[in-house]
Design a protein around this motif. Structure first.
Motif, PDB file in Angstrom:
ATOM      1  N   LYS A 126       0.810  -1.222   0.000  1.00  0.00           N
ATOM      2  CA  LYS A 126       0.000   0.000   0.000  1.00  0.00           C
ATOM      3  C   LYS A 126       0.839   1.265   0.000  1.00  0.00           C
ATOM      4  N   ASP A 127       1.893   1.302   0.814  1.00  0.00           N
ATOM      5  CA  ASP A 127       2.679   2.534   0.945  1.00  0.00           C
ATOM      6  C   ASP A 127       3.659   2.741  -0.210  1.00  0.00           C
ATOM      7  N   ASP A 130       2.298   4.693  -4.855  1.00  0.00           N
ATOM      8  CA  ASP A 130       2.609   5.962  -5.530  1.00  0.00           C
ATOM      9  C   ASP A 130       3.987   5.933  -6.164  1.00  0.00           C
ATOM     10  N   GLN A 166      -4.169  -0.227  -6.172  1.00  0.00           N
ATOM     11  CA  GLN A 166      -4.429   1.081  -5.563  1.00  0.00           C
ATOM     12  C   GLN A 166      -5.914   1.209  -5.192  1.00  0.00           C
ATOM     13  N   ASN A 170      -8.238   1.013  -1.360  1.00  0.00           N
ATOM     14  CA  ASN A 170      -9.105   2.165  -1.084  1.00  0.00           C
ATOM     15  C   ASN A 170      -8.373   3.503  -1.176  1.00  0.00           C
ATOM     16  N   LEU A 171      -7.382   3.551  -2.052  1.00  0.00           N
ATOM     17  CA  LEU A 171      -6.662   4.801  -2.283  1.00  0.00           C
ATOM     18  C   LEU A 171      -7.291   5.614  -3.410  1.00  0.00           C
TER      19      LEU A 171
END
Length: 417
Positions: A126-127, A130, A166, A170-171
């Motif tokens: 998750k992190d 991006d 992503q 839930n981003l």
């Protein structure tokens, strides 16, 4: 001993360490950028000082009466440089650097392979999402400078996978996810691959508007007729159908059988039957059983008022259904409606001709003959069906009429014989 990080352990690094790693990769790319524009060089060109620049930018530099090297500031040993450039003789002091282009291609290839290798590992964290997307965008930018195009589809597929993750983290909300996903799909150069990737996300979408958008995309790309009908059916099941889009899809169909199958799907899913009727009568297929069945379904429990309000040409509808059997009831209703609409007695007569046993229509027609003083027609109709029972009122009417009309008198005399 080398301190480089194996991809299998890279996910254990923190974000700062990963960014340092990426910056190290990028430091090896500094030679691929033009010193003037800081953009990747498409057409690297070397000048006499030995430095390489993007051709268009070094030309612009020199055309602005800069007779020095942008890096060393050394004066270039070419007299009347501006005149040389104007005459397209710049190759005297500028040479395309094919070796530089080969080096750029090699460095970008190496960078792409590293990015793909690590993103496949990182994009399920998750992190790190991006970071993965930025790296993939860096690669796409490089490829757009006409390098390593053979990797483009793989990069887009990897980006699709990354934005799915992503979304699942839930981003992204569903609308933005789908918009981003479709944007990437547009860049794939293989139609079958596009369809496959579109189908993959169908069960991830919950909102009707997004499903509509997905099915629209599928229908515009899908070539397989069975699949296309499947998605057309699913599209038709949704409430907020885009009528303009449905029309667009139908216009793409060259096969009449396919078109009729789609009309059937629309009818099965409560699409506006009168809009379909309008299309059917504009392009009738008189010898097709499915066409006839569709017309019958639409005209079942017919409401002529609704048909008329749907801007359907009733006369055209009559022309179409007149070619088929078992439409008498519908034709009678249309003729009666047209009579009430424009008071044209021929429509009432046509309705009666279709069912001479209908007492209501017969009485209506007799009354109308009297109203319009069509006495000859009145007597012809009355005497045809009442030979054995002429009441006194009718006899009185006949006597009054025959005094004014010799032709009527002859008809009565013949009847009395």
């Amino acid at each position: 001993m080398s301190t480089s990080t194996n991809p299998q352990t890279a996910s254990c690094l923190n974000i700062d360490e990963i960014e340092k790693k990426i910056n190290k990769w990028k430091s090896n790319l500094k030679d691929i950028y033009c010193p003037i524009s800081n953009q990747i060089m498409k057409d690297p060109t070397i000048i006499e000082t030995g430095y390489t620049f993007e051709s268009s930018f070094i030309k612009e530099w020199l055309l602005n009466n800069n007779n020095t090297c942008p890096i060393t500031k050394q004066i270039l040993p070419i007299p009347n440089m501006f005149d040389y450039l104007k005459k397209n003789e710049e190759k005297i002091f500028m040479t395309s650097n094919f070796r530089a282009r080969a080096v750029i291609n090699k460095k970008i290839t190496k960078f792409i392979k590293k990015v793909m290798k690590h993103v496949k590992l990182w994009n399920n964290k998750k992190d790190l999402i991006d970071i993965c997307l930025k790296l993939l965008d860096n690669v796409i930018e490089m490829i757009n400078y006409n390098y390593c195009k053979e990797y483009l589809n793989d990069i887009y597929l990897l980006k699709l996978k990354t934005i799915i993750n992503q979304f699942q983290f839930n981003l992204l909300n569903e609308e933005i996810f789908l918009d981003n996903y479709l944007l990437i799909i547009n860049n794939l150069n293989n139609n079958e691959l596009k369809i496959l990737k579109l189908k993959e996300i169908e069960n991830k979408l919950k909102k009707e508007n997004n499903l509509l958008k997905l099915y629209e995309k599928l229908l515009m790309n899908e070539n397989n007729n069975e699949d296309k009908q499947l998605f057309f059916t699913k599209y038709s099941l949704l409430e907020n159908k885009n009528i303009e889009f449905i029309d667009t899809i139908l216009q793409t169909l060259n096969n009449e059988k396919d078109l009729l199958e789609y009309y059937k799907i629309l009818l099965d899913n409560s699409y506006n039957k009168y809009l379909i009727l309008k299309k059917l009568i504009l392009n009738p297929i008189s010898d097709d059983i499915l066409f006839i069945n569709l017309i019958k379904r639409i005209l079942q429990n017919i409401n002529i008022e609704e048909i008329y309000q749907s801007s359907i040409d009733l006369q055209q509808l009559l022309i179409v259904i007149d070619k088929f059997e078992n439409f008498n009831n519908e034709k009678i209703q249309i003729y009666l409606f047209l009579f009430n609409l424009n008071n044209d007695i021929t429509n009432l007569e046509k309705a009666f001709d279709l069912n001479e046993n209908n007492e209501n229509i017969k009485l209506q027609l007799l009354n109308e003959y009297l109203k319009q003083e069509l006495f000859e027609k009145y007597i012809d109709l009355y005497t045809k069906y009442n030979k054995d029972k002429i009441d006194t009122n009718i006899l009185l009417l006949i006597k009054l009429l025959t005094k004014k009309n010799k032709l009527l008198e002859e008809k009565i005399n013949n009847f009395n014989k």
